[in-house]
Design a protein around this motif. Structure first.
Motif, PDB file in Angstrom:
ATOM      1  N   GLY A  86     -79.993  21.515   4.015  1.00 37.77           N
ATOM      2  CA  GLY A  86     -80.069  20.135   3.591  1.00 37.77           C
ATOM      3  C   GLY A  86     -78.906  19.335   4.151  1.00 37.77           C
ATOM      4  O   GLY A  86     -78.004  19.857   4.803  1.00 37.77           O
ATOM      5  N   TRP A  87     -78.951  18.026   3.877  1.00 34.88           N
ATOM      6  CA  TRP A  87     -77.914  17.175   4.467  1.00 34.88           C
ATOM      7  C   TRP A  87     -76.566  17.373   3.811  1.00 34.88           C
ATOM      8  O   TRP A  87     -75.525  17.239   4.449  1.00 34.88           O
ATOM      9  N   LYS A  88     -76.553  17.712   2.507  1.00 31.76           N
ATOM     10  CA  LYS A  88     -75.268  17.877   1.830  1.00 31.76           C
ATOM     11  C   LYS A  88     -74.465  19.048   2.384  1.00 31.76           C
ATOM     12  O   LYS A  88     -73.282  18.886   2.696  1.00 31.76           O
ATOM     13  N   PRO A  89     -75.061  20.263   2.510  1.00 30.59           N
ATOM     14  CA  PRO A  89     -74.285  21.349   3.116  1.00 30.59           C
ATOM     15  C   PRO A  89     -73.837  21.026   4.529  1.00 30.59           C
ATOM     16  O   PRO A  89     -72.725  21.369   4.937  1.00 30.59           O
ATOM     17  N   THR A  90     -74.707  20.348   5.317  1.00 27.95           N
ATOM     18  CA  THR A  90     -74.348  19.993   6.683  1.00 27.95           C
ATOM     19  C   THR A  90     -73.173  19.027   6.696  1.00 27.95           C
ATOM     20  O   THR A  90     -72.242  19.168   7.493  1.00 27.95           O
ATOM     21  N   LYS A  91     -73.188  18.035   5.809  1.00 25.97           N
ATOM     22  CA  LYS A  91     -72.099  17.067   5.739  1.00 25.97           C
ATOM     23  C   LYS A  91     -70.808  17.752   5.338  1.00 25.97           C
ATOM     24  O   LYS A  91     -69.745  17.466   5.905  1.00 25.97           O
ATOM     25  N   VAL A  92     -70.878  18.668   4.380  1.00 25.91           N
ATOM     26  CA  VAL A  92     -69.678  19.388   3.947  1.00 25.91           C
ATOM     27  C   VAL A  92     -69.106  20.205   5.094  1.00 25.91           C
ATOM     28  O   VAL A  92     -67.891  20.238   5.313  1.00 25.91           O
ATOM     29  N   ARG A  93     -69.992  20.863   5.854  1.00 24.69           N
ATOM     30  CA  ARG A  93     -69.518  21.657   6.991  1.00 24.69           C
ATOM     31  C   ARG A  93     -68.858  20.770   8.040  1.00 24.69           C
ATOM     32  O   ARG A  93     -67.852  21.156   8.649  1.00 24.69           O
ATOM     33  N   LEU A  94     -69.414  19.592   8.280  1.00 25.32           N
ATOM     34  CA  LEU A  94     -68.826  18.672   9.248  1.00 25.32           C
ATOM     35  C   LEU A  94     -67.438  18.209   8.802  1.00 25.32           C
ATOM     36  O   LEU A  94     -66.516  18.101   9.613  1.00 25.32           O
ATOM     37  N   ILE A  95     -67.296  17.929   7.519  1.00 24.46           N
ATOM     38  CA  ILE A  95     -66.002  17.497   6.994  1.00 24.46           C
ATOM     39  C   ILE A  95     -64.971  18.614   7.125  1.00 24.46           C
ATOM     40  O   ILE A  95     -63.838  18.392   7.578  1.00 24.46           O
ATOM     41  N   ILE A  96     -65.366  19.826   6.748  1.00 20.17           N
ATOM     42  CA  ILE A  96     -64.451  20.966   6.864  1.00 20.17           C
ATOM     43  C   ILE A  96     -64.076  21.205   8.323  1.00 20.17           C
ATOM     44  O   ILE A  96     -62.913  21.451   8.658  1.00 20.17           O
ATOM     45  N   ALA A  97     -65.077  21.115   9.209  1.00 21.87           N
ATOM     46  CA  ALA A  97     -64.813  21.314  10.640  1.00 21.87           C
ATOM     47  C   ALA A  97     -63.871  20.247  11.185  1.00 21.87           C
ATOM     48  O   ALA A  97     -63.027  20.538  12.040  1.00 21.87           O
ATOM     49  N   SER A  98     -63.995  19.014  10.693  1.00 23.97           N
ATOM     50  CA  SER A  98     -63.115  17.934  11.147  1.00 23.97           C
ATOM     51  C   SER A  98     -61.670  18.233  10.777  1.00 23.97           C
ATOM     52  O   SER A  98     -60.754  18.039  11.589  1.00 23.97           O
ATOM     53  N   ILE A  99     -61.456  18.685   9.560  1.00 28.86           N
ATOM     54  CA  ILE A  99     -60.101  18.999   9.107  1.00 28.86           C
ATOM     55  C   ILE A  99     -59.527  20.175   9.887  1.00 28.86           C
ATOM     56  O   ILE A  99     -58.377  20.146  10.351  1.00 28.86           O
ATOM     57  N   ILE A 100     -60.343  21.234  10.060  1.00 31.59           N
ATOM     58  CA  ILE A 100     -59.876  22.412  10.795  1.00 31.59           C
ATOM     59  C   ILE A 100     -59.543  22.051  12.240  1.00 31.59           C
ATOM     60  O   ILE A 100     -58.523  22.482  12.788  1.00 31.59           O
ATOM     61  N   ALA A 101     -60.407  21.232  12.869  1.00 29.13           N
ATOM     62  CA  ALA A 101     -60.172  20.847  14.260  1.00 29.13           C
ATOM     63  C   ALA A 101     -58.869  20.076  14.407  1.00 29.13           C
ATOM     64  O   ALA A 101     -58.104  20.300  15.359  1.00 29.13           O
ATOM     65  N   ALA A 102     -58.592  19.172  13.468  1.00 27.55           N
ATOM     66  CA  ALA A 102     -57.355  18.397  13.540  1.00 27.55           C
ATOM     67  C   ALA A 102     -56.132  19.295  13.344  1.00 27.55           C
ATOM     68  O   ALA A 102     -55.135  19.170  14.066  1.00 27.55           O
ATOM     69  N   VAL A 103     -56.201  20.194  12.384  1.00 24.53           N
ATOM     70  CA  VAL A 103     -55.079  21.091  12.115  1.00 24.53           C
ATOM     71  C   VAL A 103     -54.814  22.002  13.308  1.00 24.53           C
ATOM     72  O   VAL A 103     -53.670  22.140  13.772  1.00 24.53           O
ATOM     73  N   VAL A 104     -55.884  22.620  13.823  1.00 23.28           N
ATOM     74  CA  VAL A 104     -55.723  23.537  14.962  1.00 23.28           C
ATOM     75  C   VAL A 104     -55.224  22.780  16.194  1.00 23.28           C
ATOM     76  O   VAL A 104     -54.344  23.248  16.917  1.00 23.28           O
ATOM     77  N   GLY A 105     -55.791  21.577  16.440  1.00 20.64           N
ATOM     78  CA  GLY A 105     -55.359  20.785  17.581  1.00 20.64           C
ATOM     79  C   GLY A 105     -53.888  20.415  17.504  1.00 20.64           C
ATOM     80  O   GLY A 105     -53.162  20.503  18.499  1.00 20.64           O
ATOM     81  N   LEU A 106     -53.428  20.002  16.317  1.00 15.87           N
ATOM     82  CA  LEU A 106     -52.015  19.648  16.151  1.00 15.87           C
ATOM     83  C   LEU A 106     -51.113  20.871  16.290  1.00 15.87           C
ATOM     84  O   LEU A 106     -50.019  20.783  16.863  1.00 15.87           O
ATOM     85  N   GLN A 107     -51.569  22.019  15.799  1.00 16.96           N
ATOM     86  CA  GLN A 107     -50.752  23.224  15.908  1.00 16.96           C
ATOM     87  C   GLN A 107     -50.596  23.661  17.361  1.00 16.96           C
ATOM     88  O   GLN A 107     -49.496  23.974  17.817  1.00 16.96           O
ATOM     89  N   PHE A 108     -51.712  23.644  18.108  1.00 17.01           N
ATOM     90  CA  PHE A 108     -51.631  24.003  19.524  1.00 17.01           C
ATOM     91  C   PHE A 108     -50.813  22.979  20.303  1.00 17.01           C
ATOM     92  O   PHE A 108     -50.042  23.332  21.201  1.00 17.01           O
ATOM     93  N   GLY A 109     -50.991  21.689  19.977  1.00 14.54           N
ATOM     94  CA  GLY A 109     -50.230  20.652  20.657  1.00 14.54           C
ATOM     95  C   GLY A 109     -48.743  20.785  20.411  1.00 14.54           C
ATOM     96  O   GLY A 109     -47.925  20.665  21.341  1.00 14.54           O
ATOM     97  N   ALA A 110     -48.362  21.032  19.162  1.00 13.68           N
ATOM     98  CA  ALA A 110     -46.947  21.197  18.825  1.00 13.68           C
ATOM     99  C   ALA A 110     -46.358  22.422  19.523  1.00 13.68           C
ATOM    100  O   ALA A 110     -45.229  22.384  20.030  1.00 13.68           O
ATOM    101  N   PHE A 111     -47.138  23.502  19.547  1.00 13.35           N
ATOM    102  CA  PHE A 111     -46.655  24.715  20.195  1.00 13.35           C
ATOM    103  C   PHE A 111     -46.516  24.504  21.703  1.00 13.35           C
ATOM    104  O   PHE A 111     -45.583  25.021  22.334  1.00 13.35           O
ATOM    105  N   ALA A 112     -47.430  23.722  22.280  1.00 13.90           N
ATOM    106  CA  ALA A 112     -47.344  23.421  23.709  1.00 13.90           C
ATOM    107  C   ALA A 112     -46.094  22.615  24.026  1.00 13.90           C
ATOM    108  O   ALA A 112     -45.457  22.829  25.066  1.00 13.90           O
ATOM    109  N   VAL A 113     -45.730  21.690  23.133  1.00 14.07           N
ATOM    110  CA  VAL A 113     -44.504  20.914  23.334  1.00 14.07           C
ATOM    111  C   VAL A 113     -43.282  21.833  23.336  1.00 14.07           C
ATOM    112  O   VAL A 113     -42.360  21.673  24.152  1.00 14.07           O
ATOM    113  N   VAL A 114     -43.280  22.811  22.436  1.00 15.51           N
ATOM    114  CA  VAL A 114     -42.172  23.768  22.397  1.00 15.51           C
ATOM    115  C   VAL A 114     -42.091  24.531  23.713  1.00 15.51           C
ATOM    116  O   VAL A 114     -41.014  24.663  24.320  1.00 15.51           O
ATOM    117  N   LEU A 115     -43.236  25.028  24.182  1.00 13.66           N
ATOM    118  CA  LEU A 115     -43.255  25.788  25.428  1.00 13.66           C
ATOM    119  C   LEU A 115     -42.819  24.928  26.617  1.00 13.66           C
ATOM    120  O   LEU A 115     -42.029  25.370  27.463  1.00 13.66           O
TER     121      LEU A 115
END
Length: 208
Positions: A1-30
């Motif tokens: 249904g649309w509710k589980p799909t929307k929840v998954r999209l929201i969770i994926a958005s948060i995870i993508a931002a966190v992972v992207g910032l972590q890799f970006g920060a680590f790249a700056v260190v390197l």
């Protein structure tokens, strides 16, 4: 249904931002350690950069999730088409684009006035290691050449109008106007680049 799909999209958005910032920060260190222009210890720099950018990533993830939720409510068929890897077709997206443009003008033109004057994550981490918010720049070699080029090309140094006669130096007056203009211009350029990338991807999909 649309509710589980929307929840998954929201969770994926948060995870993508966190992972992207972590890799970006680590790249700056390197990059900083490998550049040879600083003697920042790798371990201490990484231990400061990763946690602070974890918090930043969570906030950015929540903002991204809010945008995704808005698009889902306004034009769910856009996200549905993206999930199924099929063209959007004749789906009207002008209202969504107009809303994003309005949010860009509001955020960059007005909300930016109230941005914190405290150091950002990178400056905070560098200060924690070296005691200074900025690294000493090399005056010669590739770094010196690129720094001089940046000063010549920067039309809004430090988010303000350049001082008359001084390349790369920000003017002290009209700071809010300079902040607004630079925020709007930066936001519009970002939207234009996103539109260009989308157009190129659409052409590639059509040629296939």
């Amino acid at each position: 249904g649309w509710k589980p799909t929307k929840v998954r999209l929201i969770i994926a958005s948060i995870i993508a931002a966190v992972v992207g910032l972590q890799f970006g920060a680590f790249a700056v260190v390197l990059e900083t350690v490998a550049s040879g222009i600083s003697s920042l210890p790798f371990g201490a720099f990484a231990l400061l950069m990763q946690p602070i950018h974890l918090g930043i990533g969570i906030v950015e993830g929540l903002v991204t999730a809010t945008v995704v939720s808005f698009v889902w409510r306004a034009r769910p068929e856009i996200l549905q088409s993206a999930r199924e890897t099929r063209p959007v077709g004749a789906v009207p997206i002008r209202s969504v684009l107009a809303t994003f443009l309005g949010a860009t003008v509001l955020t960059g033109g007005i909300v930016a006035w109230f941005a914190s004057e405290h150091p950002d994550g990178l400056e905070w981490s560098i200060a924690g290691v070296t005691g200074s918010e900025e690294l000493a720049e090399a005056e010669h070699g590739v770094h010196g050449v690129l720094a001089a080029l940046q000063e010549k090309l920067a039309f809004f140094p430090d988010y303000a109008f350049p001082a008359p006669g001084d390349k790369g130096e920000a003017a002290t007056s009209d700071s809010r106007l300079g902040t607004s203009i630079s925020g709007i211009v930066g936001g519009v350029i970002t939207l234009a680049l996103c539109a260009l990338i989308g157009f190129i991807l659409k052409l590639r999909a059509q040629t296939r």
